[in-house]
Design a protein around this motif. Structure first.
Motif, PDB file in Angstrom:
ATOM      1  N   GLY A 106       0.526 -42.107 -22.575  1.00 14.72           N
ATOM      2  CA  GLY A 106       1.267 -43.047 -23.438  1.00 14.72           C
ATOM      3  C   GLY A 106       0.610 -44.407 -23.447  1.00 14.72           C
ATOM      4  O   GLY A 106       0.472 -45.041 -24.504  1.00 14.72           O
ATOM      5  N   LEU A 107       0.149 -44.857 -22.285  1.00 16.66           N
ATOM      6  CA  LEU A 107      -0.518 -46.170 -22.202  1.00 16.66           C
ATOM      7  C   LEU A 107      -1.819 -46.149 -22.987  1.00 16.66           C
ATOM      8  O   LEU A 107      -2.125 -47.069 -23.755  1.00 16.66           O
ATOM      9  N   THR A 108      -2.572 -45.046 -22.845  1.00 18.32           N
ATOM     10  CA  THR A 108      -3.848 -44.928 -23.556  1.00 18.32           C
ATOM     11  C   THR A 108      -3.619 -45.017 -25.060  1.00 18.32           C
ATOM     12  O   THR A 108      -4.307 -45.742 -25.779  1.00 18.32           O
ATOM     13  N   GLU A 109      -2.569 -44.278 -25.506  1.00 18.05           N
ATOM     14  CA  GLU A 109      -2.277 -44.273 -26.943  1.00 18.05           C
ATOM     15  C   GLU A 109      -1.840 -45.668 -27.397  1.00 18.05           C
ATOM     16  O   GLU A 109      -2.252 -46.168 -28.449  1.00 18.05           O
ATOM     17  N   TYR A 110      -0.992 -46.320 -26.592  1.00 13.35           N
ATOM     18  CA  TYR A 110      -0.518 -47.677 -26.919  1.00 13.35           C
ATOM     19  C   TYR A 110      -1.700 -48.646 -27.035  1.00 13.35           C
ATOM     20  O   TYR A 110      -1.774 -49.437 -27.976  1.00 13.35           O
ATOM     21  N   VAL A 116       3.376 -45.263 -29.433  1.00  9.16           N
ATOM     22  CA  VAL A 116       3.323 -43.981 -28.709  1.00  9.16           C
ATOM     23  C   VAL A 116       4.114 -42.963 -29.539  1.00  9.16           C
ATOM     24  O   VAL A 116       5.278 -43.228 -29.873  1.00  9.16           O
ATOM     25  N   SER A 117       3.462 -41.884 -29.907  1.00 10.28           N
ATOM     26  CA  SER A 117       4.102 -40.874 -30.770  1.00 10.28           C
ATOM     27  C   SER A 117       4.767 -41.521 -31.977  1.00 10.28           C
ATOM     28  O   SER A 117       5.895 -41.165 -32.365  1.00 10.28           O
ATOM     29  N   PRO A 122       6.213 -53.498 -28.537  1.00 15.05           N
ATOM     30  CA  PRO A 122       5.803 -54.905 -28.562  1.00 15.05           C
ATOM     31  C   PRO A 122       4.397 -55.064 -27.981  1.00 15.05           C
ATOM     32  O   PRO A 122       3.945 -54.221 -27.203  1.00 15.05           O
ATOM     33  N   ALA A 123       3.715 -56.143 -28.379  1.00 16.75           N
ATOM     34  CA  ALA A 123       2.372 -56.417 -27.852  1.00 16.75           C
ATOM     35  C   ALA A 123       2.500 -56.852 -26.386  1.00 16.75           C
ATOM     36  O   ALA A 123       3.591 -57.181 -25.915  1.00 16.75           O
ATOM     37  N   LEU A 131       9.522 -50.403 -20.485  1.00 18.49           N
ATOM     38  CA  LEU A 131       9.709 -50.548 -21.942  1.00 18.49           C
ATOM     39  C   LEU A 131      11.037 -51.245 -22.208  1.00 18.49           C
ATOM     40  O   LEU A 131      11.964 -51.135 -21.397  1.00 18.49           O
ATOM     41  N   PRO A 132      11.138 -51.947 -23.359  1.00 15.55           N
ATOM     42  CA  PRO A 132      12.399 -52.623 -23.677  1.00 15.55           C
ATOM     43  C   PRO A 132      13.594 -51.666 -23.625  1.00 15.55           C
ATOM     44  O   PRO A 132      14.671 -52.009 -23.159  1.00 15.55           O
TER      45      PRO A 132
END
Ligand SMILES: Nc1ncnc(-c2cnn(Cc3cccc(F)c3)c2)c1Cl
Length: 281
Positions: A106-110, A116-117, A122-123, A131-132
């Motif tokens: 998920g981090l890699t994709e972000y 993510v998906s 947020p940046a 996560l929020p």
């Protein structure tokens, strides 16, 4: 009396699935996998501890949705304590993942896409950032040995229809939030989790597979969590660090674990079970 032999249907990295008449027998082994490599040294009782943890979660989650468990005791004697008899379902062809923290794929994709998906975030988030709010990040079921591919919610809608897609998200987030809240009260962060759902013959969605175990979810000790730093895996970090310390090439077979590593890792599984269930192992 004669016990009909069960037929092996699937063999996973650390679990096996058998057919027994109309039922399935889901068996957890004592194998442990780190960096996607199965280590040759079993961790005694790992299969039993994770099975009994999963059975406890199924019971805790019974008010959210039905589950596939028929029996946690009526299983072949050689699998006693580390298998469940479950009803055969039509499995939903989507990996249902909920994330409360950003790490791994998920981090890699972000970092590559800001999402993510398909869920934009947020940046400024970093390794192990909270996560929020927890997000539903579905993926496809990749063939054995390959990584699941993230898919967007609209791709899930195309696969199973809008109503079921909404239900998958609602269930996945509901299971995650119930688990993460209870675990946090006991000093364990559940960063993310993957659940499997299936349809019963009457069309209802049923919680299947294993649920909220350290094999299906990332478990971190809450007291050492620091956003921006790689989090410590509650159960696997000792083995990861030890294996890395041996200079092991991750493409090579995993190294044999020394006895103290085996015992310390077993103790981590016992600690997770006792902290979450409040019951002595
Ligand atoms: N109740 C169910 N009905 C139909 N299918 C399944 C099912 C199929 N696959 N899996 C995942 C898996 C579990 C263990 C070992 C593996 F190799 C694979 C679970 C279940 Cl749990």
């Amino acid at each position: 009396m004669y016990l009909a032999p069960v037929e092996l249907l699937h063999s996973g990295k650390v679990r096996d699935l058998y057919a027994d008449g109309d039922d399935l027998i889901l068996v957890a082994s004592d194998r442990v996998s780190v960096y996607d490599v199965i280590l040759p040294t079993p961790i005694p009782d790992k299969g039993r501890i994770l099975t009994q943890l999963s059975v406890w979660w199924f019971d805790q989650l019974g008010d959210l949705l039905p589950n596939h468990v028929i029996s946690a005791t009526d299983v072949p004697p050689e699998f006693a304590g580390r298998a469940i008899r479950c009803r055969r379902l039509q499995m939903v062809p989507v990996e249902c993942v909920a994330r409360g923290y950003l790490t791994g794929g998920g981090l890699t994709e972000y970092r590559a896409t800001g999402s993510v998906s398909g869920v934009s975030l947020p940046a400024g988030l970093d390794e192990a950032s909270r996560l929020p709010e927890p997000i539903f990040t579905p993926s496809t079921k990749a063939p054995a040995g390959q990584h699941d591919e993230p898919i967007s919610f609209s791709a899930v809608v195309e696969t199973v229809g809008a109503e079921t897609a909404e239900r998958l998200r609602e269930i996945t987030l509901g299971v995650y939030e119930r688990g993460a809240t209870l675990a946090a009260e006991r000093g364990i962060i559940i960063a993310d989790t993957k659940i499997e759902l299936g349809w019963a013959p009457d069309g209802t969605l049923v919680l299947a597979d294993e649920v909220l175990t350290p094999d299906s979810s990332r478990f971190w000790p809450a007291d050492s969590w620091q956003p921006g730093r790689p989090a410590f895996s509650f159960d696997k970090q000792f083995v990861r660090d030890w294996a890395a310390g041996t200079g092991w090439d991750k493409r090579a077979p995993g190294p044999e674990l020394p006895d103290d590593m085996v015992e310390r890792t077993r103790a981590r599984y016992v600690e997770i079970y006792e902290r979450l269930t409040g019951k002595p192992w």
